[in-house]
Motif scaffolding. Structure first.
Motif, short mmCIF file in Angstrom:
data_model
loop_
_atom_site.label_atom_id
_atom_site.label_comp_id
_atom_site.label_asym_id
_atom_site.label_seq_id
_atom_site.Cartn_x
_atom_site.Cartn_y
_atom_site.Cartn_z
N UNK A 27 0.87 -1.48 0.12
CA UNK A 27 -0.34 0.58 -0.40
C UNK A 27 0.89 1.37 0.35
N UNK A 28 0.99 1.94 -0.87
CA UNK A 28 2.16 3.01 -1.83
C UNK A 28 1.60 3.39 -2.54
N UNK A 29 1.50 5.28 -1.66
CA UNK A 29 0.83 5.95 -3.47
C UNK A 29 1.70 6.82 -4.17
N UNK A 30 3.26 6.40 -3.89
CA UNK A 30 4.22 6.58 -4.53
C UNK A 30 4.19 5.23 -5.92
N UNK A 31 3.64 5.91 -6.91
CA UNK A 31 3.37 4.67 -7.94
C UNK A 31 5.34 3.75 -8.56
N UNK A 32 6.00 4.61 -8.65
CA UNK A 32 7.30 4.32 -9.01
C UNK A 32 7.72 3.45 -8.41
N UNK A 33 7.97 3.77 -7.06
CA UNK A 33 8.19 2.63 -6.22
C UNK A 33 6.96 1.53 -5.34
N UNK A 34 5.98 1.59 -5.44
CA UNK A 34 5.34 0.52 -5.47
C UNK A 34 5.46 -1.03 -6.59
N UNK A 35 5.97 -0.10 -7.44
CA UNK A 35 5.45 -0.65 -8.77
C UNK A 35 7.12 -1.45 -8.49
N UNK A 36 7.98 -0.75 -8.26
CA UNK A 36 9.12 -1.40 -7.87
C UNK A 36 9.90 -2.18 -6.75
N UNK A 37 8.25 -2.90 -5.59
CA UNK A 37 8.68 -3.64 -4.78
C UNK A 37 7.47 -4.47 -5.40
N UNK A 38 6.39 -4.09 -5.75
CA UNK A 38 5.54 -4.88 -6.28
C UNK A 38 6.66 -6.42 -7.52
N UNK A 39 7.65 -5.35 -8.19
CA UNK A 39 7.90 -6.43 -9.15
C UNK A 39 9.41 -7.32 -8.34
N UNK A 40 9.58 -6.76 -7.58
CA UNK A 40 10.59 -7.79 -6.64
C UNK A 40 10.21 -8.74 -6.27
N UNK A 63 16.93 0.14 0.38
CA UNK A 63 18.03 -1.27 -0.19
C UNK A 63 16.86 -2.24 -0.37
N UNK A 64 16.17 -2.82 -1.24
CA UNK A 64 15.78 -3.45 -2.51
C UNK A 64 16.37 -4.53 -1.22
N UNK A 65 17.44 -5.77 -1.21
CA UNK A 65 18.17 -6.34 -0.55
C UNK A 65 17.85 -6.65 0.75
N UNK A 66 17.91 -5.34 1.15
CA UNK A 66 17.79 -5.43 3.15
C UNK A 66 15.36 -5.18 2.82
N UNK A 67 15.26 -4.88 2.43
CA UNK A 67 13.86 -4.91 2.29
C UNK A 67 13.12 -6.40 2.23
N UNK A 68 13.87 -7.20 1.10
CA UNK A 68 13.52 -8.66 0.68
C UNK A 68 13.71 -9.58 1.96
N UNK A 69 15.01 -8.99 2.36
CA UNK A 69 15.82 -10.07 3.66
C UNK A 69 15.42 -9.87 4.96
#
Length: 231
Positions: free
Chosen positions: A11-24, A109-115
């Motif tokens: 749940x994120x209003x920043x479209x670019x960030x939401x796309x990056x997180x969801x895709x990863x 960092x996306x790797x930190x989020x995934x971890x």
């Protein structure tokens, strides 16, 4: 439950960030649902009942803090991880007060989020829902985040209180240092400080001790951490 069956709501209003997180996260094997504002996010979460929610603090329509509080009042007990640029200790304490399970500071960092997510999901995948621990005059039911007293009274625990108590009950009479406990409860690369941990210990004592001011179960070991007495 396999990892690919774990549902994550972003749940994120920043479209670019939401796309990056969801895709990863989809590449990592998670099933992802998305929403761009507070009301839609709350509706989505209650409908899909995801195991994990990644929730932005500043959302249009309804702020993340209000969404989180509302979900908790509607008995949504799964993980809610707040994504926010707010980084002060007071902000973190506020977040935990309205029911957040954990906290990740933007930019991350996306790797930190995934971890972080993988660490949390391990608990979900290995959790035995039939597990019950007995101590003092209580039973701890970790799957429903509750204590049941000898006279049948039910005491609700927050997700973090539940995790803290479960770790102590699995390590009875062992001195556990604060760093170890924070790593287990908050997970990988957590920036939670000891004051936040101590605050949760105080709240947990109020629920399990006959006299929280003179705890007999969850005792402080000065300069080290805590010990849970089962004897």
């Amino acid at each position: 439950m396999e990892k690919k069956k774990i549902k994550v709501a972003v749940v994120e209003d920043d479209e670019n960030l939401r796309f990056l997180v969801a895709s990863r996260l989809e590449k990592e094997g998670y099933t992802v649902f998305e929403a761009a504002n507070g009301p839609d996010g709350e509706t989505l979460i209650l409908r899909e009942e995801p195991e994990v929610v990644l929730l932005d603090w500043m959302l249009p329509g309804k702020q993340g803090s209000a969404v989180c509080s509302s979900l908790r009042h509607q008995n949504f007990e799964n993980l809610i991880i707040m994504m926010t640029a707010k980084a002060q200790d007071v902000d973190k304490i506020d977040a935990y007060n309205f029911g957040v399970s954990d906290y990740i500071t933007k930019p991350f960092n996306m790797d930190v989020l995934v971890a972080l997510l993988d660490n949390k999901v391990k608990f979900i995948l290995t959790h035995d829902k039939s597990e019950v621990h007995k101590f003092h005059n209580m039973e701890h039911h970790p799957s429903i985040h509750s204590l049941v007293t000898a006279d049948g009274k039910k005491i609700e625990l927050t997700i973090l209180e539940n995790r803290i108590l479960l770790y102590f009950l699995k390590n009875p009479n062992k001195v556990i240092n604060r760093d170890e406990l924070m790593q287990v409860v908050w997970g990988y690369n957590s920036d939670v400080n000891t004051r936040t941990l101590d605050m949760h210990i105080v709240r947990l004592r109020k629920k399990i001790e006959d006299n929280p001011e003179n705890p007999q179960l969850l005792q402080t070991v000065r300069g080290i951490g805590y010990k849970f007495n089962i004897d």
